[in-house]
Design an enzyme around this catalytic site. Structure first.
Site, mmCIF file in Angstrom:
data_model
loop_
_atom_site.group_PDB
_atom_site.id
_atom_site.type_symbol
_atom_site.label_atom_id
_atom_site.label_comp_id
_atom_site.label_asym_id
_atom_site.label_seq_id
_atom_site.Cartn_x
_atom_site.Cartn_y
_atom_site.Cartn_z
ATOM 1 N N LYS A 1 0.844 -1.201 0.000
ATOM 2 C CA LYS A 1 0.000 0.000 0.000
ATOM 3 C C LYS A 1 0.880 1.252 0.000
ATOM 4 C CE LYS A 1 -0.299 -0.303 5.062
ATOM 5 N NZ LYS A 1 -1.172 -0.654 6.206
ATOM 6 N N ARG B 1 -10.544 -0.478 14.639
ATOM 7 C CA ARG B 1 -10.614 0.255 13.379
ATOM 8 C C ARG B 1 -11.773 -0.414 12.643
ATOM 9 N NH1 ARG B 1 -4.853 1.012 10.441
ATOM 10 N NH2 ARG B 1 -5.218 -1.125 9.763
ATOM 11 N N HIS C 1 -6.232 -7.486 12.777
ATOM 12 C CA HIS C 1 -5.018 -6.657 12.776
ATOM 13 C C HIS C 1 -4.643 -6.338 14.217
ATOM 14 C CE1 HIS C 1 -2.013 -4.117 11.019
ATOM 15 N NE2 HIS C 1 -2.528 -2.987 11.477
ATOM 16 N N ARG D 1 0.884 -10.925 6.869
ATOM 17 C CA ARG D 1 0.909 -9.716 6.026
ATOM 18 C C ARG D 1 2.157 -8.917 6.387
ATOM 19 N NH1 ARG D 1 -4.066 -9.733 8.371
ATOM 20 N NH2 ARG D 1 -3.514 -7.891 9.578
ATOM 21 N N TYR E 1 14.671 31.463 5.174
ATOM 22 C CA TYR E 1 13.488 32.163 5.698
ATOM 23 C C TYR E 1 13.575 32.371 7.207
ATOM 24 C CZ TYR E 1 11.208 31.141 1.231
ATOM 25 O OH TYR E 1 10.874 31.062 -0.102
ATOM 26 N N CYS F 1 13.413 24.919 2.840
ATOM 27 C CA CYS F 1 12.443 25.568 1.955
ATOM 28 C C CYS F 1 11.622 24.499 1.230
ATOM 29 C CB CYS F 1 13.162 26.439 0.929
ATOM 30 S SG CYS F 1 14.366 27.567 1.659
ATOM 31 N N ASP G 1 11.736 23.672 -1.905
ATOM 32 C CA ASP G 1 12.471 22.934 -2.939
ATOM 33 C C ASP G 1 13.967 22.818 -2.686
ATOM 34 O OD1 ASP G 1 9.987 23.347 -4.510
ATOM 35 O OD2 ASP G 1 10.729 25.411 -4.514
#
Ligand SMILES: *Cc1c(COP(=O)(O)O)cnc(C)c1O
Length: 381
Positions: free
Chosen positions: A36, A131, A161, A216, A260, A306, A308
Site C-alpha cells: 500500500k 478500526r 489486525h 501480512r 526564511y 524551503c 524545494d
C-alpha cells in the site's frame, strides 16, 4: 529520465533478502507483501515483483485504486484490498480479480445486491484495534451465512489486525488472540482458504498461530523495524536511501543569516552548500539541524528547509556537484524517525513522487521511475 539532482535509491536485493528471511523465520505457508501507499514510498510494482520472486505469494493494499494500479502490471497473483471498498464498486473489483474486505454486516447486506462475476471476500474481525471489522461472534456467524447464501460472493479469507504487536510486552497481542477465539467460536476456520493475522511485528515475534496460514508483511520487508520496543530476531537491511547533489557553494561573513526567518546566523565566516530538496519532496522542515553525509562525513542542515531547497554548513572539501546523502546505511530511516518523534513508516511514506526512484540489483541501476512526470517505468527491474 529525470532532470534534477535529487533521487531515492531502492535496493531490490535487500527487499528480497528481508522477504525470504522473514518468511522462513515466520513459518507461514503463504505471505502477503503489503505494498500500500506505493509500497511505503518505495514503488508498488517494483517492490511487488521483487517480493513475489523472494517468496511472497500475494499482494495487499489499502484502497481499490492501489489494487487496480498493481493489477495493470501484475496478473495471476491474488491482490487484496484490506480497507473497505464501496459495495457499488464490487463490479470493478471483480472485473480485475481483486479480493476485497467484508468488514461489517451492513456492508455485506449491501453486497448481497451485487450481481456479476464472482468476487472473493475476506472477513475482517476487530479483536482490539477498533478500526474496521466485526466486533461480535454472532455478526461473524451471520456474515458467513449471508455470504454463503449468495453465489456471487466467495468467502475465501478471515483476518484481523494487531494494535500492539510491536509493544514491549505481549499482553495486548495475547488479549487480541483470545478475543479472536471468542469471535470465531461459531465458525470453522478451516473453511477459509486464507487466515491471516500477523503484521511485521507479529511475524518477527510470535510465529504461526493455530488456524492461521498466512501473514501480512509490511514495514520489515523494507528493512525497517516496526518499533524500538522489541529486539529483532535478526538484522534487517534498509532498502531505501535518499540522495542529492550540491548546486552552489558560497562563503558567508560572520553575522549572515540563512534562509526564511534567518533562524541560522553565522558566528564566524561559514561555507554553505545548497541542495535541491525541500519539504515538497517530503524532506520536512523538522529535519532542520539534522545531519547529512558528504564523502562519508557529517554536515548539519542550517536554516529553515524551503519548499524545494535547503542549505548545509560545509567545509573546504565540498564542491559543487558532490553527492549528498540524506538517508543511507549510516543515516538510517529509524534514526530520522526518532529525531522527528515519529515512526519509520512516516519518513519513507512522506518522500513525495516529485523525487524519482532509482532501482538497484547487484549494486547496479536496473531501472527508474519518475511517477510524477513520466509515469511509465523505464528499465527492467
Ligand atoms: C499496513 C497494514 C499491514 C502491514 O503492517 P506492517 O506493520 O507495516 O507490517 C498489515 N495489515 C493491515 C490491515 C495493514 O493496514
Amino acid at each position: 529520465m529525470y532532470y534534477r539532482d535529487t533521487w531515492a535509491e531502492i535496493d531490490l536485493d535487500r527487499i528480497q533478502h528481508n522477504v525470504s528471511r522473514i518468511k522462513q523465520h515466520s513459518g507461514f505457508e503463504h505471505l502477503y507483501a503489503v505494498v500500500k501507499a506505493n509500497a511505503y514510498g518505495h514503488g508498488d510494482v517494483e517492490v511487488a515483483r521483487a517480493a513475489l520472486e523472494a517468496g511472497a505469494d500475494m499482494l495487499s493494499v489499502a484502497f481499490l485504486d492501489e489494487a487496480l494500479h498493481l493489477r495493470r502490471a501484475i496478473k495471476d497473483v491474488p491482490i487484496l484490498v484490506m480497507g473497505a471498498i464501496r459495495p457499488s464498486d464490487l463490479a470493478v473489483a471483480a472485473e480485475m480479480d481483486i479480493d476485497v474486505t467484508a468488514h461489517d454486516l451492513q456492508w455485506i447486506e449491501a453486497a448481497l445486491c451485487y450481481e456479476g462475476k464472482p468476487v472473493n471476500l475476506h472477513l475482517k474481525v476487530d479483536t482490539g484495534m477498533h478500526r474496521i471489522g466485526m466486533t461480535d461472534a454472532e455478526s461473524v456467524r451471520q456474515a458467513c451465512e449471508l455470504i454463503d447464501s449468495h453465489s456471487q460472493l466467495n468467502r475465501v479469507g478471515l483476518f484481523t489486525h494487531f494494535a500492539t504487536a510491536d509493544a514491549q510486552t505481549r499482553a495486548g497481542y495475547d488479549a487480541q488472540m483470545q478475543q479472536l477465539e471468542r469471535l470465531t467460536a461459531e465458525v470453522d476456520l478451516s473453511t477459509f482458504r486464507y487466515v491471516h493475522l500477523s503484521n511485521s511485528a507479529a511475524l518477527l515475534r510470535f510465529g504461526v498461530q493455530s488456524g492461521a496460514n498466512t501473514g501480512r508483511l509490511g514495514i520489515s520487508m523494507y528493512g525497517l523495524p516496526p518499533s524500538h520496543d522489541f529486539e529483532l530476531p535478526f538484522e534487517l537491511e534498509q532498502a531505501f536511501s535518499l540522495h542529492s547533489r550540491i548546486t552552489q557553494v558560497k562563503t558567508l561573513e560572520a553575522g549572515s543569516a540563512v534562509s526564511y526567518g534567518g533562524t541560522f546566523v553565522a558566528d564566524e565566516p561559514v561555507r554553505i552548500g545548497v541542495i535541491p530538496i525541500g519539504y515538497a519532496d517530503g524532506w520536512l522542515r523538522y529535519h532542520q539541524g539534522r545531519s547529512v553525509e558528504i564523502h562519508g562525513k557529517r554536515y548539519p542542515i542550517v536554516g529553515r528547509i524551503c519548499m524545494d531547497q535547503c542549505m548545509i554548513q560545509i567545509d573546504d572539501s565540498v564542491q559543487v556537484g558532490d553527492q549528498v546523502d540524506l538517508l543511507n546505511d549510516n543515516l538510517r530511516v529509524e534514526h530520522a524517525a526518532r529525531d522527528l518523534k515519529t515512526i519509520s513508516y512516516e519518513i519513507v511514506c512522506s518522500i513525495s513522487d516529485r523525487v524519482p526512484r532509482v532501482y538497484k540489483r547487484g549494486g547496479v541501476v536496473v531501472g527508474e521511475r519518475n511517477e510524477r512526470f513520466r509515469p511509465d517505468l523505464t528499465g527492467d527491474v
